[in-house]
Design an enzyme around this catalytic site. Structure first.
Site, PDB file in Angstrom:
ATOM      1  N   ARG A 160       0.824  -1.212   0.000  1.00  0.00           N
ATOM      2  CA  ARG A 160       0.000   0.000   0.000  1.00  0.00           C
ATOM      3  C   ARG A 160       0.859   1.264   0.000  1.00  0.00           C
ATOM      4  O   ARG A 160       0.529   2.264   0.628  1.00  0.00           O
ATOM      5  CB  ARG A 160      -0.957   0.022   1.202  1.00  0.00           C
ATOM      6  CG  ARG A 160      -1.903  -1.146   1.278  1.00  0.00           C
ATOM      7  CD  ARG A 160      -2.861  -1.197   0.084  1.00  0.00           C
ATOM      8  NE  ARG A 160      -3.666  -2.406   0.168  1.00  0.00           N
ATOM      9  CZ  ARG A 160      -3.309  -3.587  -0.366  1.00  0.00           C
ATOM     10  NH1 ARG A 160      -2.176  -3.683  -1.044  1.00  0.00           N
ATOM     11  NH2 ARG A 160      -4.083  -4.648  -0.245  1.00  0.00           N
ATOM     12  N   SER A 237     -11.275  -0.653   2.889  1.00  0.00           N
ATOM     13  CA  SER A 237     -10.447  -1.012   4.046  1.00  0.00           C
ATOM     14  C   SER A 237      -9.821   0.252   4.626  1.00  0.00           C
ATOM     15  O   SER A 237      -9.101   0.959   3.933  1.00  0.00           O
ATOM     16  CB  SER A 237      -9.357  -1.997   3.627  1.00  0.00           C
ATOM     17  OG  SER A 237      -9.923  -3.193   3.144  1.00  0.00           O
ATOM     18  N   GLU A 333      -5.382   3.872   6.085  1.00  0.00           N
ATOM     19  CA  GLU A 333      -5.032   3.849   4.663  1.00  0.00           C
ATOM     20  C   GLU A 333      -5.357   5.158   3.954  1.00  0.00           C
ATOM     21  O   GLU A 333      -4.586   5.607   3.114  1.00  0.00           O
ATOM     22  CB  GLU A 333      -5.757   2.698   3.950  1.00  0.00           C
ATOM     23  CG  GLU A 333      -5.116   1.340   4.134  1.00  0.00           C
ATOM     24  CD  GLU A 333      -5.595   0.339   3.092  1.00  0.00           C
ATOM     25  OE1 GLU A 333      -6.091   0.770   2.027  1.00  0.00           O
ATOM     26  OE2 GLU A 333      -5.475  -0.862   3.337  1.00  0.00           O
TER      27      GLU A 333
END
EC number: 1.3.1.98
Length: 337
Positions: A160, A237, A333
């Protein structure tokens, strides 16, 4: 360029959080980015708004990337090379490649957002990351006043993460990604490493799946587990799966034998953030209008009328609960603006 002023950004983020941009410009061609007046502007580059938490108003120029287009650039004995404009819807692009017989991206089906945003976060799901199939990224560099092409190996991809995040370009608006080229290998093998996908295929009695079969299975699993942002505002998420030292993972596994853990190449161990959040008592729990989804504890949802401050309060409460129970830090995130 003639930007609109005082624009409501609620429709442009999938958490449906309120906020306004002092100036807003939809960008449909790379040439629009070369306007000299943009260099000195305070800028933010927006894609699909599916990885964004608005914490209030933005007092600069918001450039909404909507550059269209997708095409086969070239083909050799080993792979197809496909280019897509930054504004293309990610899921639609993946399905388009499959209908043309170019497999490779199917495990990333139904991920919200745009093609241009995909490399920034190095989006991933069900055993695949964008980095696995990316060839190069092209973008306008406002400092150098030039269109740059960055090869995959120079993108510094990690979990990520990417060069674009590491340099802070996703926050300061230095580079606006205009297009991405993907390399899809002809030597395709189905990626069924995740039990959910293998089980879905078994339920459908598919022993030798095609790429389209994999995509269909991924879509079915995601639709069962994850809320539709159009119905229940969310940003997918919300936390990274934390990576901890092996000794800490072993200690946690001794205390919690069902803890999902995934050894990493560097010797550390990745833990399942959703499992940690659920065990900390936050699955389906809310703080005011913001909570964690009842079917997937990793997804933070806006139950109606939430602000960026509400999101930050719930985020902090979840982090504190996981920290207290497991001594593990959760990192969000999304980008906060």
């Amino acid at each position: 360029m003639n930007p609109s002023t005082n624009v409501d950004l609620t429709p442009f983020n999938t958490l449906a959080l309120p906020g306004r941009a002092a100036r807003y410009q939809k960008v449909t061609a790379p040439e629009a980015l070369t306007a000299p007046e943009l260099v000195k502007e305070k800028r933010f580059i927006l894609g699909g708004g599916s990885n964004l938490v608005l914490t209030g108003d933005f007092d600069g120029l918001l450039l909404h990337m909507a550059i269209p287009g997708k095409r086969l650039v070239k083909e050799d004995a080993e792979a197809w090379f496909i280019e897509a404009g930054a504004g293309e819807n990610w899921h639609d692009f993946v399905q388009w490649t499959l209908t043309r017989g170019w497999p490779g991206l199917e495990n990333l089906s139904l991920i919200p957002g745009t093609v241009g945003a995909a490399p920034i976060q190095n989006i991933g799901a069900y055993g695949l990351e964008v980095a696995d199939c990316l060839h190069s990224v092209t973008g306008w560099d406002f400092e150098k006043k030039a269109l740059l092409t960055i090869d995959r190996d120079d993108c510094r991809f990690a979990y990520r993460d990417s060069l674009f995040k590491q340099q802070g370009w996703h926050l300061n608006g230095r580079i606006a990604i205009t297009s991405v080229i993907f390399r899809l290998a002809k030597a395709w093998q189905p990626n069924m490493r995740y039990a959910d996908i293998a089980q879905e295929l078994a339920t459908r009695k598919i022993a030798a799946p095609s790429a389209q079969d994999i995509a269909t299975a991924v879509i079915a699993v995601r639709q069962r587990k994850l809320p539709d942002p159009a119905v229940t505002p969310n940003a997918g998420s919300f936390f990274h799966n934390p990576v901890v030292e092996a000794i800490q993972a072993e200690a946690l596994a001794d205390a919690y034998p069902t803890l999902p853990r995934y050894p990493q190449p560097d010797g550390r161990v990745k833990l399942a953030a959703g499992w940690l959040i659920e065990q900390a008592g936050w699955k389906g729990k809310a703080l005011g209008p913001v909570g964690m989804y009842e079917k997937q504890a990793l997804v933070l949802v806006n139950r109606g009328g939430a602000t960026g401050q509400d999101v930050q309060r719930t985020m902090a409460a979840v982090q504190a609960a996981v920290r207290e129970k497991f001594a593990v830090e959760l990192t969000p995130e999304p980008i906060f603006l």
